[in-house]
Structures are given as structure tokens and as C-alpha cells.
Design an enzyme around this catalytic site. Structure first.
Site, PDB file in Angstrom:
ATOM      1  N   TYR A 166      19.832 -14.042  17.365  1.00 17.06           N
ATOM      2  CA  TYR A 166      19.472 -12.852  18.132  1.00 17.06           C
ATOM      3  C   TYR A 166      20.407 -11.722  17.742  1.00 17.06           C
ATOM      4  CZ  TYR A 166      18.542  -9.747  22.082  1.00 17.06           C
ATOM      5  OH  TYR A 166      18.213  -8.669  22.861  1.00 17.06           O
ATOM      6  N   ASP A 261      27.065 -10.576  12.193  1.00 13.72           N
ATOM      7  CA  ASP A 261      26.925 -10.113  13.570  1.00 13.72           C
ATOM      8  C   ASP A 261      27.904 -10.880  14.467  1.00 13.72           C
ATOM      9  OD1 ASP A 261      26.191  -9.375  16.094  1.00 13.72           O
ATOM     10  OD2 ASP A 261      24.049  -9.806  15.862  1.00 13.72           O
ATOM     11  N   LYS A 292      30.179  -6.663  23.498  1.00 11.35           N
ATOM     12  CA  LYS A 292      30.713  -7.559  24.522  1.00 11.35           C
ATOM     13  C   LYS A 292      32.231  -7.436  24.705  1.00 11.35           C
ATOM     14  CE  LYS A 292      26.728 -10.585  23.911  1.00 11.35           C
ATOM     15  NZ  LYS A 292      25.913 -10.752  25.089  1.00 11.35           N
TER      16      LYS A 292
HETATM   17  N1  PLP Z   1      23.893  -9.578  18.521  1.00 16.22           N
HETATM   18  C1  PLP Z   1      24.242 -10.724  19.136  1.00 16.22           C
HETATM   19  C2  PLP Z   1      24.788 -11.858  18.336  1.00 16.22           C
HETATM   20  C3  PLP Z   1      24.103 -10.838  20.515  1.00 16.22           C
HETATM   21  O1  PLP Z   1      24.449 -11.982  21.129  1.00 16.22           O
HETATM   22  C4  PLP Z   1      23.585  -9.740  21.242  1.00 16.22           C
HETATM   23  C5  PLP Z   1      23.397  -9.829  22.720  1.00 16.22           C
HETATM   24  O2  PLP Z   1      23.450 -10.861  23.311  1.00 16.22           O
HETATM   25  C6  PLP Z   1      23.236  -8.582  20.558  1.00 16.22           C
HETATM   26  C7  PLP Z   1      23.412  -8.525  19.195  1.00 16.22           C
HETATM   27  C8  PLP Z   1      22.685  -7.394  21.305  1.00 16.22           C
HETATM   28  O3  PLP Z   1      23.690  -6.802  22.075  1.00 16.22           O
HETATM   29  P1  PLP Z   1      23.295  -5.875  23.344  1.00 16.22           P
HETATM   30  O4  PLP Z   1      22.741  -6.803  24.360  1.00 16.22           O
HETATM   31  O5  PLP Z   1      24.595  -5.236  23.721  1.00 16.22           O
HETATM   32  O6  PLP Z   1      22.291  -4.878  22.845  1.00 16.22           O
END
Ligand code: PLP
Length: 459
Positions: A166, A261, A292
């Protein structure tokens, strides 16, 4: 903590008999004005049933619902609260920043300090992959911008992602995504035009042959491979030994960039994120994304990487990205205070807490006769039911007995332990999970494991 304790809200103590009525009423109200009653689908209890607990406040390892019932929190705001909730250094920093103004739409010294801090902190053998850092407001924006940058840098259209990963909810990255998309069982999202979806190649995770084949089939057309540093949105699935290095080698062989990521893993699994502890060493990734923990509970995220690539961003270069609240001073203050407080001792505590909960959950499920496997990446972990083998990709994750999770979840919740309401999410510990909080989890697990054992598959 006993179930009886859950009735010990101030109103219940005053003799008011309404165990969960107030919460249910609030959820009904919410559903009338907010789609599904929640502002992010992962908060809904769709896969476990019931009404999500509305939280009024949180402190240390605990969250408190609207009736002031206390729960040991294993969600930690889905990752940010590495220090525990309401850490005084973070709260003071935000208060102090707020007293100077909420948002200026102009650069601030704090933003420079945060970029310098990340540059100094994500480091291995004297090297850092973060020569430049651009602040945005959400992880979604960070990955979306990273993909745009990779396309701008290479002039190529395609992006490779892995099934079950994700990366937020930008159009091109929703295919076969983990997190809420997995929980709701969606293959993709409606509203994403086929032409956009066709620009994303989705491959099985930990599959080197599939990766090589994709580059052979699309010569000169793949701009980037984006990968969770360690997958943690389909449950926790660590990269197979050498897989992250293979991604870098194969992508670079073919002139593509690598976007690692770290929105979830960054500054959570260690002071330098997963990049800092990856068994493959100091990887030459081109772009990294953070969210986060970097903002300690405020809306802030970032993308960083090689100067040559980041300097393609406006105003220096032709790749556009902007944000009214990017680098918001309150969020920056929270991020700086969080990262400055998150020292080696903090990570040692989070790691030890994770070890203790993993041992307890394994013991309880084994005792109850529930086959299970614990996927783990540093202090992040999750439980897969009905299998002895730790899943290595999304197909294996989906093959588990996910239907055991609702009973397990609700048995814990009834005893005052709040797990993520989805089997596809990681469990989050914090440095504030002390012996008292962890003991409560240990006490609650045996009956939850028996509930998981007694669960039956849907007809
Ligand atoms: N990338 C990863 C690995 C994530 O776990 C998340 C959210 O859980 C995101 C991107 C997206 O972040 P946001 O919820 O701040 O848009």
C-alpha cells in the site's frame, strides 16, 4: 483487565447503565453525515463487525473511548505514536509552536532543521540516501510525488508495484493494494480510469523472476519500482533475503529508479528506518518516502533522495509539486520533538515490547491449538491464522484463515486491548508500553486465542 472493568466508566460508576449505547449512538450519528461514519476506511470495523470505538483521548500506551473506558492500544494511530500517546516533549513543542502562529505559507527554520536531522539520521557506513528532503502533508502525497519525479527524471511512463503493498490512495498506486483495500477485498478502486491503471504493473512480492520478466517485456518503459521497505500493509511480510538488493540491481540495470516507501517503517523499526537495518546493507535507492513517525501524530510526510532527482522539483526543475500546508510549523515541531526523543533506548523498548507480545500471542495460540505464523520485520509484526508458514506474498496472505480474526479481535477488545480491526494490518507497539500494559495484553490473549480456535468459517 476484566470485562467487568470495561463497565467502569465514570457514568457506569454513577449507576448509569449504558455500556456501549453512547458509542453506538455516536456511530449512528456519524453515519448520517460521514460516509461509513469514518474518515479513513481502516478505522471502520467492516471486517470484524460492530461499531468502531470512538476515541476521546489517549495517553502513553492507552486510548480511552467516549465513556472513558481504557484500552491498551496496539494501533498507535497506525504507526506514528512511537513514543506513546501525548508524549510531553511532543505536546510541549506543538503548544509552543502554536503560540507563534499556525501556518505562514513561508519557509521556516524548523523545516530546515527537520531536513538536516533526517539527512544526519538516515545513515549507514557514513552514507545517507537523503541528500534532499521535500515536506508534504500525507504519505499519499509523498509517494505520488515520488512517482511523478521518477517519470520526470526518466521520461518513462510505467511503474512497477508489488501486490499487497500500500502506497496511499493516488490513482496509479491503488491496484492490488494492501491496507483498507485488502481489508475490504477490493482488487482496485472504482474511479481509476483503465488508462491510468494500465501504467502500473503489479507483480508478486519477493519474486525475482517476475521482476526480471517485467523489465524484459517493457524495455525502456519502466520509470521506477516502488516497494514498501518491508511490506506491512498485508500483514507484515519482510522482504526475502536479498530481494531489496535485487530490486535495486535489476531496476538500475534497466535505467529505472527505485522508490523505497518508508511511510510505515521509517523511524519506526529503527532510528534510520528499514533502510538503516536492511540486511542487504546501504542500498542505493533513489527516492525514499516518509510519513507517520516523522510527524509524531501530526499531518506531515516527506520524500527524500538523491539531489540530482529531488532538484527536478519546482521551483528548480520542471516536476511540479506544492502544498498550502506543506511543512506546517506545528507538524514540523511535532516531528522534530519526536525524532529527537526517539533515541536508541526508545527503539530498544519498542523492540523488547514487540518480542514480549509476539511470545505471548504465539504461546496463547499454540496452547489453544490454532495453527498460525507470525510475520515480522523488526518491531512490526502480524499474525496469520491457519498456516504454519510465514506468508511471503499477497496470495499466501489471502490464503490464511482470516475469518478467525474477528473473534480474536473482539475477545481482546472486550478485555480492554485494542488491536487493528483487520488481519491485514501490523500490530504497533510504542516505547510507552510498560510492564502493566504488556501484562494486560498477556492476560487477555489466552481467552482470545480460544475464541479464535472456536471460530467457524463463513457459510
Ligand atoms: N505508504 C505506506 C507504506 C503506508 O503504510 C501508508 C499509509 O498507511 C501510505 C503510504 C499512505 O500514507 P497516508 O495515509 O499518510 O496518506
Amino acid at each position: 483487565m476484566s470485562a467487568a472493568h470495561l463497565a467502569d466508566s465514570p457514568r457506569a460508576a454513577a449507576g448509569v447503565q449504558e455500556p456501549f449505547d453512547a458509542n453506538a449512538r455516536l456511530f449512528e450519528r456519524a453515519q448520517r453525515r460521514i460516509p461509513g461514519g469514518v474518515n479513513s476506511p481502516v478505522r471502520a470495523y467492516r471486517s470484524v463487525g460492530g461499531a468502531p470505538r470512538f476515541v476521546r483521548r489517549a495517553l502513553g500506551p492507552y486510548v480511552y473511548d467516549t465513556e472513558d473506558r481504557e484500552y491498551v492500544d496496539l494501533v498507535a494511530s497506525w504507526g506514528p505514536a512511537i513514543l506513546g500517546h501525548g508524549h510531553p516533549a511532543v505536546v510541549d513543542a506543538v503548544r509552543s509552536a502554536a503560540s507563534r502562529g499556525l501556518s505562514f505559507g513561508a519557509p521556516t527554520e524548523g523545516e530546515v532543521e527537520l531536513a538536516e536531522l533526517v539527512h544526519d539520521r538516515v545513515r549507514r557506513d557514513g552514507r545517507t540516501p537523503i541528500e534532499r528532503l521535500r515536506l508534504v502533508s500525507t504519505g499519499t502525497e509523498a509517494t505520488m510525488t515520488a512517482v511523478r519525479l521518477a517519470r520526470g527524471a526518466t521520461g518513462r511512463p510505467l511503474v512497477v508495484k508489488f501486490a499487497g503493498h500500500y502506497h496511499g490512495h493516488s490513482d496509479g498506486l491503488l491496484a492490488d493494494a494492501g491496507s483498507g483495500v485488502a481489508t475490504l477485498g477490493l482488487p482496485a478502486s472504482a474511479g481509476v480510469p483503465a488508462e491510468i491503471a494500465a501504467l502500473t504493473l503489479v507483480l508478486p512480492y519477493n519474486d525475482e523472476a517476475a521482476l526480471r520478466l517485467a523489465f524484459e517485456r517493457h524495455p525502456g518503459r519502466i520509470a521506477a519500482v516502488i516497494t514498501e521497505a518491508a511490506a506491512a500493509n498485508m500483514g507484515v511480510v519482510a522482504p526475502a533475503p536479498g530481494f531489496n538488493r535485487t530490486i535495486v540491481d535489476v531496476a538500475h540495470e534497466h535505467g529505472a529508479l527505485v522508490i523505497m516507501d518508508e511511510v510505515l517503517t521509517g523511524f519506526r523499526v529503527g532510528p534510520g528506518g528499514w533502510w538503516g537495518i536492511d540486511p542487504d546493507g546501504a542500498l542505493d535507492v533513489d527516492l525514499l518516502t516518509y510519513g507517520k513517525v516523522i510527524a509524531g501524530g501530526m499531518p506531515l510526510a516527506a520524500l527524500g533522495g538523491r539531489a540530482e532527482v529531488l532538484d527536478l522539483l519546482a521551483p528548480l526543475g520542471p516536476v511540479y509539486q506544492a502544498g498550502t500546508l506543506s511543512g506546517n510549523p506545528l507538524a514540523v515541531a511535532a516531528g522534530l520533538a519526536t525524532l529527537r526523543s526517539a533515541d536508541d533506548a526508545v527503539y530498544a523498548r519498542v523492540d523488547a515490547a514487540a518480542d514480549r507480545v509476539v511470545a505471548a500471542v504465539t504461546g496463547a495460540l499454540s496452547e489453544a491449538g490454532v495453527p498460525h505464523a507470525v510475520g515480522r520485520a523488526g518491531n512490526l509484526f502480524s499474525v496469520a491464522f491457519g498456516t504454519d508458514a510465514v506468508p511471503a506474498d499477497y496470495d499466501q496472505v489471502r490464503a490464511q484463515e482470516a475469518w478467525r480474526h474477528p473473534a480474536f479481535f473482539h475477545a481482546l477488545l472486550a478485555q480492554g486491548v485494542s488491536l487493528p480491526p483487520s488481519v491485514f494490518e501490523a500490530w504497533f507497539l510504542t516505547a510507552a508500553h510498560d510492564d502493566a500494559a504488556l501484562s494486560r495484553v498477556e492476560e487477555a490473549l489466552p481467552s482470545a486465542a480460544r475464541a479464535a480456535a472456536a471460530a467457524t468459517p463463513p457459510a
